[in-house]
Design an enzyme around this catalytic site. Structure first.
Site, PDB file in Angstrom:
ATOM      1  N   LYS A  41       0.856  -1.188   0.000  1.00 61.20           N
ATOM      2  CA  LYS A  41       0.000   0.000   0.000  1.00 61.20           C
ATOM      3  C   LYS A  41       0.890   1.236   0.000  1.00 61.20           C
ATOM      4  O   LYS A  41       1.678   1.440   0.918  1.00 61.20           O
ATOM      5  CB  LYS A  41      -0.841  -0.044   1.267  1.00 61.20           C
ATOM      6  CG  LYS A  41      -1.911   0.988   1.360  1.00 61.20           C
ATOM      7  CD  LYS A  41      -2.573   0.814   2.701  1.00 61.20           C
ATOM      8  CE  LYS A  41      -4.006   1.121   2.697  1.00 61.20           C
ATOM      9  NZ  LYS A  41      -4.641   0.754   3.947  1.00 61.20           N
ATOM     10  N   ASP A 135     -10.452   4.536  13.384  1.00 57.42           N
ATOM     11  CA  ASP A 135     -11.162   4.422  12.107  1.00 57.42           C
ATOM     12  C   ASP A 135     -11.729   3.018  11.950  1.00 57.42           C
ATOM     13  O   ASP A 135     -11.531   2.369  10.927  1.00 57.42           O
ATOM     14  CB  ASP A 135     -10.239   4.804  10.947  1.00 57.42           C
ATOM     15  CG  ASP A 135     -11.020   5.103   9.665  1.00 57.42           C
ATOM     16  OD1 ASP A 135     -12.244   5.331   9.754  1.00 57.42           O
ATOM     17  OD2 ASP A 135     -10.420   5.092   8.581  1.00 57.42           O
TER      18      ASP A 135
HETATM   19  P1  AMP Z   1      -7.508   0.606   1.733  1.00 53.12           P
HETATM   20  O1  AMP Z   1      -6.541   1.620   1.272  1.00 53.12           O
HETATM   21  O2  AMP Z   1      -7.101  -0.040   3.038  1.00 53.12           O
HETATM   22  O3  AMP Z   1      -8.919   1.088   1.746  1.00 53.12           O
HETATM   23  O4  AMP Z   1      -7.439  -0.601   0.679  1.00 53.12           O
HETATM   24  C1  AMP Z   1      -7.977  -0.513  -0.610  1.00 53.12           C
HETATM   25  C2  AMP Z   1      -8.351  -1.880  -1.092  1.00 53.12           C
HETATM   26  O5  AMP Z   1      -7.164  -2.683  -1.191  1.00 53.12           O
HETATM   27  C3  AMP Z   1      -9.262  -2.629  -0.125  1.00 53.12           C
HETATM   28  O6  AMP Z   1     -10.593  -2.450  -0.439  1.00 53.12           O
HETATM   29  C4  AMP Z   1      -8.871  -4.064  -0.364  1.00 53.12           C
HETATM   30  O7  AMP Z   1      -9.621  -4.576  -1.448  1.00 53.12           O
HETATM   31  C5  AMP Z   1      -7.407  -4.000  -0.747  1.00 53.12           C
HETATM   32  N1  AMP Z   1      -6.523  -4.304   0.396  1.00 53.12           N
HETATM   33  C6  AMP Z   1      -6.038  -3.460   1.330  1.00 53.12           C
HETATM   34  N2  AMP Z   1      -5.238  -4.089   2.197  1.00 53.12           N
HETATM   35  C7  AMP Z   1      -5.203  -5.379   1.819  1.00 53.12           C
HETATM   36  C8  AMP Z   1      -4.543  -6.555   2.319  1.00 53.12           C
HETATM   37  N3  AMP Z   1      -3.737  -6.528   3.388  1.00 53.12           N
HETATM   38  N4  AMP Z   1      -4.760  -7.719   1.674  1.00 53.12           N
HETATM   39  C9  AMP Z   1      -5.575  -7.773   0.579  1.00 53.12           C
HETATM   40  N5  AMP Z   1      -6.207  -6.705   0.074  1.00 53.12           N
HETATM   41  C10 AMP Z   1      -6.042  -5.518   0.658  1.00 53.12           C
END
Ligand code: AMP
Length: 314
Positions: A41, A135
């Site tokens: 991320k 959150d």
């Molecule tokens: P976020 O920025 O946490 O909202 O993540 C965006 C999208 O990425 C989420 O809706 C998930 O589909 C995917 N995602 C985030 N973290 C993970 C993770 N650790 N494993 C798998 N998918 C993830």
């Protein structure tokens, strides 16, 4: 076959995009040295001229020491050439929001108990280390393939000190915000996380978000007060000192709606616990540890074992 993109000096190999988050895209990648699959991320600095947020990095490094069965593992952290921070997480299969929205998955009372139990264990572990999540919402409750729930996005809001206006696209988060924050309290306490957890518990029981305000803090407060009654000197003696109240905002007095009229199918022990979590006055809310000691968790049905949870419909 097209060559896969190498990341961070060849430490990671991109596999595919997993999803789009508020801060940037999340991608599935392989850790080249171990062959392990991870979720990357990338978080860009709010403004390029601010450069890398070093406070955030220090806090992230601290989080790396935090190992708990129900908290997502932060495997690695690195910075990119364009000053973004890249967080490397273990890979989740799904999240609670997707499960709640998938009408072909049924969520039994025993499943609900398991979800709440693991969420409270994660929160209790955070609070015992003086860490607030801030959150909590169903999409931050991830599930690994084996059914283990992992609390995610933990601490990000705090690390990045996101101003409320910048969080406004996250209207859904509003539904999990406690009344003291909506009234402008500048200091959070662990009770804020307990309110959000109560909202998630209620959502599991109702199978729809419980307190659905309409995009603004005032609308969210109206929604809360319609259910819990308006704050007064008996149910919340200190509310008058909060910024919105000192600015003269008032509500026509209204009584609370009894929970058994809203949650008609829920057992009484579940409602007893829910009532202790969703209390207007943060000082009167149960702590996560008090919630975990509630008889609800000892009574039948027993929580569904994690490996028996249904995570998808295929
Ligand atoms: P976020 O920025 O946490 O909202 O993540 C965006 C999208 O990425 C989420 O809706 C998930 O589909 C995917 N995602 C985030 N973290 C993970 C993770 N650790 N494993 C798998 N998918 C993830």
């Amino acid at each position: 076959m097209a060559e896969r993109k190498l990341i961070h000096g060849g430490h990671y190999e991109e596999i595919k995009a997993l999803g789009q988050g508020t801060w940037g895209v999340v991608i599935l990648a392989k850790q080249v040295q171990t062959g392990r699959e991870v979720a990357l991320k990338t978080i860009k600095s709010a403004r390029a001229e601010e450069g890398i947020n070093f406070t955030a990095i220090r806090e992230i490094k601290l989080l790396r020491e935090f190992k708990h069965e129900n908290i997502i593992e932060l495997v690695d952290v690195f910075t990119t050439a364009d000053m973004a921070v890249c967080l490397v997480y273990e890979v989740a299969e799904t999240d609670l929001e997707k499960i709640l929205k998938n009408r072909s998955i049924s969520i039994s009372l025993a499943d609900t108990k398991q979800h709440l139990l693991t969420l409270l264990r994660a929160i209790s572990a955070c609070h015992s280390r003086w860490i607030l999540h801030r959150d909590l919402k169903p999409d931050n409750c991830l599930f690994l393939k084996d059914g283990t729930m992992k609390l995610a996005d933990f601490g990000l809001a705090r690390m990045y000190g996101t101003p409320k206006t910048r969080l406004s696209p996250q209207a859904i988060t509003l539904w999990y915000k406690p009344p003291e924050l909506l009234l402008g309290a500048s200091e959070y306490s662990s009770a804020a996380d307990v309110w959000s957890t109560g909202c998630i518990f209620a959502e599991l029981l109702l199978r729809r978000p419980f307190l659905q305000g309409n995009q603004t803090d005032i609308s969210q407060l109206d929604t809360i007060f319609q259910v819990f009654g308006t704050p007064n000197d008996t149910n919340w003696p200190d509310h008058g000192v909060l910024p919105l109240c000192t600015r003269g905002l008032t509500w026509d007095s209204s009584p609370p709606i009894p929970f058994d009229e809203i949650f008609t199918a829920a057992p009484s022990d579940a409602l007893s616990l829910l009532r202790s979590m969703l209390v207007l006055d943060p000082n009167k809310r149960f702590t996560a540890d008090q919630c975990l000691s509630h008889p609800y968790f000892l009574n039948e049905p027993r929580p569904t074992p994690k490996e028996k949870l249904v995570l998808s419909s295929d």
